[in-house]
Design a protein around this motif. Structure first.
Motif, mmCIF file in Angstrom:
data_model
loop_
_atom_site.group_PDB
_atom_site.id
_atom_site.type_symbol
_atom_site.label_atom_id
_atom_site.label_comp_id
_atom_site.label_asym_id
_atom_site.label_seq_id
_atom_site.Cartn_x
_atom_site.Cartn_y
_atom_site.Cartn_z
ATOM 1 N N LYS A 144 -0.022 11.027 9.610
ATOM 2 C CA LYS A 144 -1.203 10.709 8.813
ATOM 3 C C LYS A 144 -1.763 11.982 8.197
ATOM 4 O O LYS A 144 -1.940 12.986 8.884
ATOM 5 C CB LYS A 144 -2.268 10.040 9.684
ATOM 6 C CG LYS A 144 -3.486 9.589 8.907
ATOM 7 C CD LYS A 144 -4.474 8.863 9.772
ATOM 8 C CE LYS A 144 -5.665 8.445 8.933
ATOM 9 N NZ LYS A 144 -6.706 7.835 9.719
ATOM 10 N N ASN A 152 2.886 9.207 15.240
ATOM 11 C CA ASN A 152 2.172 8.867 14.008
ATOM 12 C C ASN A 152 2.249 9.996 12.990
ATOM 13 O O ASN A 152 2.310 11.172 13.343
ATOM 14 C CB ASN A 152 0.703 8.571 14.304
ATOM 15 C CG ASN A 152 0.531 7.292 15.079
ATOM 16 O OD1 ASN A 152 1.348 6.374 14.983
ATOM 17 N ND2 ASN A 152 -0.524 7.219 15.865
ATOM 18 N N ASP A 169 0.858 -1.183 0.000
ATOM 19 C CA ASP A 169 0.000 0.000 0.000
ATOM 20 C C ASP A 169 0.895 1.235 0.000
ATOM 21 O O ASP A 169 1.717 1.405 0.901
ATOM 22 C CB ASP A 169 -0.887 -0.034 1.245
ATOM 23 C CG ASP A 169 -1.828 1.148 1.333
ATOM 24 O OD1 ASP A 169 -1.646 2.143 0.602
ATOM 25 O OD2 ASP A 169 -2.747 1.088 2.163
ATOM 26 N N ASN A 214 4.101 6.390 5.000
ATOM 27 C CA ASN A 214 4.088 6.590 6.449
ATOM 28 C C ASN A 214 5.310 5.945 7.103
ATOM 29 O O ASN A 214 5.917 6.519 8.008
ATOM 30 C CB ASN A 214 2.802 6.053 7.066
ATOM 31 C CG ASN A 214 1.593 6.872 6.684
ATOM 32 O OD1 ASN A 214 1.704 7.967 6.138
ATOM 33 N ND2 ASN A 214 0.428 6.347 6.943
ATOM 34 N N LEU A 268 0.838 3.317 3.259
ATOM 35 C CA LEU A 268 1.586 2.688 4.346
ATOM 36 C C LEU A 268 3.085 2.811 4.125
ATOM 37 O O LEU A 268 3.843 3.043 5.067
ATOM 38 C CB LEU A 268 1.195 1.218 4.483
ATOM 39 C CG LEU A 268 -0.217 0.946 4.984
ATOM 40 C CD1 LEU A 268 -0.493 -0.556 4.976
ATOM 41 C CD2 LEU A 268 -0.416 1.508 6.367
#
Length: 86
Positions: free
Chosen positions: A43, A41, A8, A14, A11
């Motif tokens: 996002k 994180n 993906d 990230n 992903l």
């Protein structure tokens, strides 16, 4: 078999962002804050910075422009648009 190995792209991005920021964190936030904070994180252009104590929240807010500039420099483009602290 090859189809099942596709990654993906979100992903993958990230993961790239997180690994890059972890490696360069001392250069991004400076020696005074690198042990009190860590990248969390990432996002939708928002980076969460984990802080060890609330007292660092204000200090980070004063240098947020520098953090964004430094982080995006190491990422090669303006991927991070906003910082969040937790």
């Amino acid at each position: 078999l090859i189809e099942s190995l596709k990654v993906d792209p979100v992903l993958a991005l990230n993961l790239y962002v997180k690994q890059t920021l972890e490696k360069k964190w001392v250069e991004i936030v400076g020696t005074g804050l690198c042990n009190q904070t860590r990248p969390g994180n990432f996002k939708d252009g928002v980076l969460t910075i984990i802080i060890v104590h609330e007292t660092y929240r204000m200090e980070l807010s004063f240098i947020s422009d520098m953090i964004l500039k430094n982080a995006n420099k190491f990422l090669g483009s303006a991927r991070i648009h906003k910082l969040k602290y937790t």
